[in-house]
Design an enzyme around this catalytic site. Structure first.
Site, PDB file in Angstrom:
ATOM      1  CG  ASP A  76      -1.803  -1.426   0.911  1.00  0.00           C
ATOM      2  OD1 ASP A  76      -2.707  -1.404   0.198  1.00  0.00           O
ATOM      3  OD2 ASP A  76      -1.915  -1.895   2.382  1.00  0.00           O
ATOM      4  CE  LYS A 101       2.947  -1.997  -4.307  1.00  0.00           C
ATOM      5  NZ  LYS A 101       2.333  -2.516  -3.157  1.00  0.00           N
ATOM      6  N   GLY A 108      -4.638  -4.464  -4.212  1.00  0.00           N
ATOM      7  CA  GLY A 108      -4.853  -3.887  -4.976  1.00  0.00           C
ATOM      8  C   GLY A 108      -4.676  -2.698  -5.266  1.00  0.00           C
ATOM      9  CG  HIS A 109      -1.422  -2.182  -7.836  1.00  0.00           C
ATOM     10  ND1 HIS A 109      -1.185  -2.228  -8.987  1.00  0.00           N
ATOM     11  CD2 HIS A 109      -1.257  -1.883  -6.621  1.00  0.00           C
ATOM     12  CE1 HIS A 109       0.380  -3.074  -8.445  1.00  0.00           C
ATOM     13  NE2 HIS A 109       0.199  -2.689  -7.170  1.00  0.00           N
ATOM     14  CD  GLN A 140       0.646  -9.116  -2.210  1.00  0.00           C
ATOM     15  OE1 GLN A 140       1.298 -10.049  -3.041  1.00  0.00           O
ATOM     16  NE2 GLN A 140      -1.023  -8.453  -2.482  1.00  0.00           N
TER      17      GLN A 140
HETATM   18  P1  IMP Z   1      -2.825 -12.759   2.195  1.00  0.00           P
HETATM   19  O1  IMP Z   1      -1.810 -12.580   1.414  1.00  0.00           O
HETATM   20  O2  IMP Z   1      -4.352 -11.997   1.873  1.00  0.00           O
HETATM   21  O3  IMP Z   1      -2.159 -14.024   2.767  1.00  0.00           O
HETATM   22  O4  IMP Z   1      -2.494 -11.707   3.595  1.00  0.00           O
HETATM   23  C1  IMP Z   1      -1.688 -11.637   4.881  1.00  0.00           C
HETATM   24  C2  IMP Z   1      -0.737 -10.565   5.349  1.00  0.00           C
HETATM   25  O5  IMP Z   1      -0.923  -9.583   3.610  1.00  0.00           O
HETATM   26  C3  IMP Z   1      -2.175  -9.698   5.426  1.00  0.00           C
HETATM   27  O6  IMP Z   1      -1.480  -8.725   6.978  1.00  0.00           O
HETATM   28  C4  IMP Z   1      -2.618  -9.257   4.737  1.00  0.00           C
HETATM   29  O7  IMP Z   1      -3.456  -7.694   5.050  1.00  0.00           O
HETATM   30  C5  IMP Z   1      -1.123  -8.498   3.737  1.00  0.00           C
HETATM   31  N1  IMP Z   1      -2.145  -7.733   2.351  1.00  0.00           N
HETATM   32  C6  IMP Z   1      -1.420  -9.028   1.553  1.00  0.00           C
HETATM   33  N2  IMP Z   1      -1.980  -8.307   0.320  1.00  0.00           N
HETATM   34  C7  IMP Z   1      -1.362  -7.070   0.543  1.00  0.00           C
HETATM   35  C8  IMP Z   1      -1.528  -5.661  -0.110  1.00  0.00           C
HETATM   36  O8  IMP Z   1      -1.982  -5.584  -1.733  1.00  0.00           O
HETATM   37  N3  IMP Z   1      -1.136  -4.292   0.616  1.00  0.00           N
HETATM   38  C9  IMP Z   1      -1.551  -4.433   1.858  1.00  0.00           C
HETATM   39  N4  IMP Z   1      -0.805  -5.485   2.354  1.00  0.00           N
HETATM   40  C10 IMP Z   1      -1.517  -6.768   1.869  1.00  0.00           C
END
Ligand code: IMP
Length: 431
Positions: A13, A16, A40-41, A223
């Site tokens: 977040d 990007k 999420g972009h 991420q």
């Molecule tokens: P998962 O990717 O759904 O397994 O979540 C694992 C961790 O990564 C959690 O803390 C989510 O909130 C975080 N997370 C996953 N994708 C994103 C992203 O695109 N931005 C920020 N945090 C993310």
């Protein structure tokens, strides 16, 4: 060698979307290489705000080849709905501008149900079935994008896996909805197969051919560095590798293919989900930044945790990704604060630590040490960005320049751009 990676340097977040959108305009091919619809972009173009989870960011521009490589996990329902949403907004997606690697794994309905019944709540995952899908990939029981091509083989694979997963769900006493039947899952995925199979491609082979034609390739990470499954704050991480080197692994190209790596750094820090966050703010300043910066997840809508900029974290991110430049985003969100702080190092007992500790016990006891800066007032940021076209950094208020220059000095890295608002043109390019 014309591959550039763009990677989040913090916990995801970082903003990007906007930077990738700009870099995509300078590239011929855009490759999304990790994660799935946990990402999420957000890109704001004119009056329209586009939020997307899976599609590479080059889809907004004409004559680009967008690729999703093998390390991405794909929820076909989400992908189809994203394609349809863009179609309604006048952006056409077809196999001409989008290709999906045959080896990318599919998120199945059981992945989402299994995640709900796991310790994922402790981690605070996005509940999109991402972890269970990567688990199946590692266990070699997953379905891949190539399985959408042949109806018979898709039927057989779904049947085998459905039966195993049903037993697992019953054993774990998860709530199993009535529509979770072999027949309905099969008919759903057969329908997806009809829509999506034309997108199947061999990304590795395409990229080698693009490279021989000297095309510019952008690898877009999802991420962020500290959510990386190896180097993040394990176990509070995602299930894929988010750092620069994983672009090559996922896309099927040698590391030498990547000639440059850039990082995206938010002017402060945010984190969604649980896990250690050394510079987290639990006061009204954090609240103010969350509101002003609209710090709510694009994917889940969850409020993001907010903290000061963390230089030890960024020093490690630079090493892990080899950044040759960083893009600082959301500087405008800091405007209006009387004081801005930056963690320059940590203290662990009497020891001074300048990078993110590898040992999680050290991280737990690390106390950030801050440098304080005078704040700057809110401005007409559109005008600042416009002036920045010619005046560069000096278009910014003086205290903001001090802040940026301090970061540059401490990190010893080039600042590629400073972003001062959500819109495409609210940015000052420096390099
Ligand atoms: P998962 O990717 O759904 O397994 O979540 C694992 C961790 O990564 C959690 O803390 C989510 O909130 C975080 N997370 C996953 N994708 C994103 C992203 O695109 N931005 C920020 N945090 C993310």
């Amino acid at each position: 060698m014309a591959g550039l990676t763009i990677i989040g340097a913090q916990f995801g977040d970082e903003g990007k979307g906007k930077i990738v959108d700009y870099l995509a305009s300078k590239s011929d091919v855009i490759v999304r290489f990790n994660g799935g619809n946990n990402a999420g972009h957000t890109v704001k173009i004119g009056k329209t705000t586009y939020k997307q989870n899976l599609l590479p960011s080059g889809v907004f521009q004409k004559n680009k080849r967008n690729l999703i490589s093998s390390g991405v996990v794909i929820n076909p329902k989400v992908l189809i709905s994203e394609i349809e949403t863009l179609r309604l907004l006048g952006i056409a997606i077809s196999p001409k501008n989008l290709g999906i690697d045959l080896r990318a794994h599919l998120i199945m309905p059981w992945h989402i149900l299994l995640e709900g019944s796991e310790n994922s709540k402790k981690i605070g995952t996005t509940q999109r079935g991402i972890g269970p899908c990567y688990e199946d990939k590692a266990a070699r029981t997953g379905l891949r994008f190539e399985d959408l091509i042949l109806e018979d083989s898709l039927t057989l694979k779904i049947k085998n896996e459905y039966e195993r997963k049903l037993r697992l769900l019953q054993f774990s006493s998860a709530i199993i909805p009535s529509e979770f039947s072999f027949a309905s899952i099969l008919s759903e995925y057969l329908a997806y197969s009809k829509i999506l199979k034309g997108y199947a491609t061999d990304v590795s082979s395409e990229l080698h051919s693009f490279q021989s034609k000297k095309k510019k390739i952008l690898f877009e990470g999802a991420q962020g560095t500290f959510l990386d499954n190896n180097f993040g704050t394990y176990p509070f991480v995602t299930s894929s590798n988010c750092i620069c080197a994983s672009a090559a692994v996922s896309a099927g190209v040698p590391p030498s293919f990547i000639s440059s790596s850039q990082g995206v750094v938010k002017a402060y820090t945010s984190r969604v989900g649980n896990g250690i966050f050394p510079t987290e703010l639990h006061d009204e300043i954090g609240e103010k930044l969350r509101t002003k910066g609209a710090e709510f997840g694009t994917t889940t809508g969850r409020a993001r945790r907010i903290g000061w900029l963390d230089l030890p974290m960024l020093r490690s991110a630079i090493k892990l990704n080899g950044f040759d430049g960083i893009h600082i985003t959301k500087l405008d969100v800091l405007a209006g604060l009387s004081e801005i702080k930056v963690a320059t190092h940590y203290k662990i007992g009497k020891k001074t630590i300048t990078e993110f500790p590898a040992y999680s016990q050290d991280l737990k006891t690390a106390v950030p040490v801050y440098e304080s800066f005078k704040g700057f007032e809110d401005q007409d940021w559109k005008k600042v960005a416009k002036d920045g076209k010619t005046k560069k950094l000096s278009a910014l208020p003086k205290n903001a320049i001090d802040y940026i220059n301090f970061i540059k000095r401490e990190l010893n890295v080039a600042i590629s751009s400073v972003s001062v608002g959500p819109e495409r043109d609210e940015i000052i390019f420096l390099g």
